[in-house]
Design an enzyme around this catalytic site. Structure first.
Site, PDB file in Angstrom:
ATOM      1  N   GLY A 117     -12.647 -10.530   8.564  1.00 38.66           N
ATOM      2  CA  GLY A 117     -13.124 -11.226   7.364  1.00 38.66           C
ATOM      3  C   GLY A 117     -13.357 -10.259   6.222  1.00 38.66           C
ATOM      4  O   GLY A 117     -14.506  -9.966   5.873  1.00 38.66           O
TER       5      GLY A 117
ATOM      6  N   SER B 185      -1.907  -3.860  -0.215  1.00 35.72           N
ATOM      7  CA  SER B 185      -0.492  -3.920  -0.620  1.00 35.72           C
ATOM      8  C   SER B 185       0.087  -2.507  -0.794  1.00 35.72           C
ATOM      9  O   SER B 185      -0.653  -1.537  -0.969  1.00 35.72           O
ATOM     10  CB  SER B 185      -0.357  -4.698  -1.930  1.00 35.72           C
ATOM     11  OG  SER B 185      -0.834  -3.902  -2.991  1.00 35.72           O
ATOM     12  N   ASN B 186       1.422  -2.422  -0.762  1.00 36.20           N
ATOM     13  CA  ASN B 186       2.054  -1.096  -0.880  1.00 36.20           C
ATOM     14  C   ASN B 186       1.772  -0.447  -2.236  1.00 36.20           C
ATOM     15  O   ASN B 186       1.684   0.774  -2.334  1.00 36.20           O
ATOM     16  CB  ASN B 186       3.555  -1.210  -0.620  1.00 36.20           C
ATOM     17  CG  ASN B 186       3.854  -1.330   0.865  1.00 36.20           C
ATOM     18  OD1 ASN B 186       2.933  -1.534   1.673  1.00 36.20           O
ATOM     19  ND2 ASN B 186       5.105  -1.205   1.249  1.00 36.20           N
ATOM     20  N   GLU B 187       1.600  -1.275  -3.283  1.00 35.77           N
ATOM     21  CA  GLU B 187       1.264  -0.695  -4.594  1.00 35.77           C
ATOM     22  C   GLU B 187      -0.090   0.012  -4.501  1.00 35.77           C
ATOM     23  O   GLU B 187      -0.270   1.119  -5.015  1.00 35.77           O
ATOM     24  CB  GLU B 187       1.204  -1.796  -5.677  1.00 35.77           C
ATOM     25  CG  GLU B 187       2.553  -2.399  -6.053  1.00 35.77           C
ATOM     26  CD  GLU B 187       3.072  -3.392  -5.014  1.00 35.77           C
ATOM     27  OE1 GLU B 187       2.266  -3.936  -4.234  1.00 35.77           O
ATOM     28  OE2 GLU B 187       4.298  -3.612  -4.973  1.00 35.77           O
TER      29      GLU B 187
ATOM     30  N   GLU C 250      -6.089   0.254  10.667  1.00 36.71           N
ATOM     31  CA  GLU C 250      -5.222  -0.911  10.482  1.00 36.71           C
ATOM     32  C   GLU C 250      -3.853  -0.467   9.962  1.00 36.71           C
ATOM     33  O   GLU C 250      -2.816  -0.916  10.440  1.00 36.71           O
ATOM     34  CB  GLU C 250      -5.876  -1.892   9.494  1.00 36.71           C
ATOM     35  CG  GLU C 250      -5.032  -3.140   9.249  1.00 36.71           C
ATOM     36  CD  GLU C 250      -5.720  -4.162   8.347  1.00 36.71           C
ATOM     37  OE1 GLU C 250      -6.860  -3.918   7.902  1.00 36.71           O
ATOM     38  OE2 GLU C 250      -5.090  -5.207   8.098  1.00 36.71           O
TER      39      GLU C 250
END
Ligand SMILES: Cc1cc2nc3c(=O)[nH]c(=O)nc-3n(C[C@H](O)[C@H](O)[C@H](O)COP(=O)(O)OP(=O)(O)OC[C@H]3O[C@@H](n4cnc5c(N)ncnc54)[C@H](O)[C@@H]3O)c2cc1C
Length: 395
Positions: free
Chosen positions: A127, A380-382, A244
């Site tokens: 969460g 995100s990859n950015e 992760e």
């Protein structure tokens, strides 16, 4: 660092292969191979099989139930599991919360929760994200307020993967709204059966139910469910994210995808020749393979570093970027190789008994679209590129 497998490593590889040949049920590996959605029972069965062998919590220290493997052994195990089409282990308890409890949890929390993660009693979900807090995670608003010996939680989490199966959720909650964002967050464990929790499904682009929204309305949680110190949850959150991201890189899964692309390109004929002999197509496969080889080495380097330091560092952002870019390229190549046979979605394939392509392509479109997520989740990859520029390049 010696990059060849030692005699002991090769013997270990044989042991893993023999174990998989004997204990990975055919119905499980074929479900994975087909690329369809796995059932809860399938995931739980594989979890139990690995736990019985003591090979489940591969990144936990031995004293907590880990197998005590070297980084190379972990790498070999992952590689072999992917080769044999074993399911990906659900990471929330084992690879995310487990390391957090081992580093930041109290003795009571470790004694209570860790064995339950291992034996599968508790299925966990994550969460973190909220409708207004994804990349800017520290702006999260889900509020936890103290009331006597309880926290009262109100707010909403979203994109909660496999939350529909979960018994527990680990949550980032705002416990002090009057300080700098990062300084007012706590890491709290919540039983999903607590009154006031509602789980609503989100359908993904390919139609699968993998993610959810989770709503909290006056959810009362014992004070003792706080992990670490109050308002120090951001440190824990970042620690968990490095674990992760290492998992998302998925070297073994890209090796699997590479073999699949090659197999398809060998079978597919274009201009009277197998597609694999087409120089442009072969060059794209070769580039992906070279990148994957380079990433394997980087992955091993980071596993060694994580072992020395006790935890992976910000370099995991590099692994996450590279791993997902390679995997998405391989999925793209598979679709290009299949041509029109890659178009149908599950259910369309056998509609009116009309087959569009070979049966083993049935889930290709679904898998391709589902895989778009990997460059988004886990940060995100950015955002990973921002982390690399700040923490590694110091720009
Ligand atoms: C399939 C799936 C499963 C997920 N599972 C979970 C889960 O189990 N638990 C959980 O807590 N979360 C989960 N997530 C959430 C995931 O971590 C977020 O989606 C992710 O962090 C991006 O946040 P966002 O979706 O709010 O996008 P936004 O933050 O709104 O970003 C939108 C776009 O803007 C770009 N962007 C934003 N800020 C910047 C910046 N500063 N610089 C450059 N580009 C920027 C992003 O890269 C992205 O392309 C999951 C997401 C998906 C898609």
């Amino acid at each position: 660092m010696d990059l060849r497998y030692s005699k002991e490593d090769l013997a270990f590889r044989d042991e893993v292969r023999a174990f998989l040949a004997e204990h990975l049920p055919e119905e499980i590996s074929s479900a994975v191979r087909s690329g369809g959605e796995l059932t809860k029972a399938t995931m739980e069965d594989w979890h139990a099989i690995l736990n019985t062998r003591g090979w489940l919590a591969t990144i936990w220290p031995k004293e907590f139930g880990g197998p005590g493997w070297s980084p190379v052994q972990k790498h070999i195990f992952e590689e072999e599991c992917c080769r044999a089409y074993a399911p990906r282990i659900v990471p929330f308890g084992l690879n995310m919360l487990g390391p957090v409890l081992i580093k930041f949890g109290s003795k009571e929390q470790q004694d209570h929760y860790l064995p339950r993660i291992l034996d599968g009693t508790d299925w966990w979900c994550q969460g973190y994200s909220e409708p207004g807090a994804g990349s800017d995670l520290a702006s999260l608003k889900t509020r936890a307020e103290r009331d006597g010996d309880e926290w009262v939680i109100n707010g909403q989490k979203t994109w909660t993967t496999l939350g529909q199966h979960a018994d527990w959720i680990f949550c980032l909650c705002r416990t002090d709204p009057d300080v700098k964002q990062q300084a007012g967050i706590s890491f709290i464990l919540v039983d999903m059966a607590t009154p006031g929790i509602e789980v609503r499904p989100i359908k993904l682009i390919e139609g699968g139910h993998e993610v959810n929204e989770v709503f909290f309305t006056d959810v009362r949680v014992p004070i003792g469910n706080l992990v670490g110190e109050e308002n120090k949850g951001w440190t824990i959150a970042k620690f968990l994210l490095t674990h992760e991201r290492t998992g998302i890189a998925g070297v073994g899964f890209s090796m699997q995808a590479l073999e699949e692309v090659k197999a398809i390109a060998r079978k597919t004929m274009r201009g009277g020749k197998p597609l694999i002999e087409d120089p442009l197509f072969a060059a794209r496969i070769a580039q992906a393979e070279i990148d994957l080889e380079a990433m394997k080495i980087t992955n091993l380097r980071m596993l060694f570093k994580a072992q020395e330091q006790g935890a992976p560092g910000p370099e995991t952002s590099l692994l996450k970027i590279k791993g997902t870019v390679i995997n998405q390229e391989l999925k793209d190549l598979a679709r290009r190789a299949l041509g029109p046979a890659a178009a149908p979605f599950p259910g369309h394939v056998s509609e009116g008994n009309l087959m569009f392509g070979p049966a083993d392509t049935e889930h290709n479109a679904g898998r391709y679209f589902n895989n778009r997520k990997t460059s988004i989740f886990g940060g995100s990859n950015e955002i990973q590129r921002n982390i690399v520029t700040k923490t590694m390049l110091e720009l």
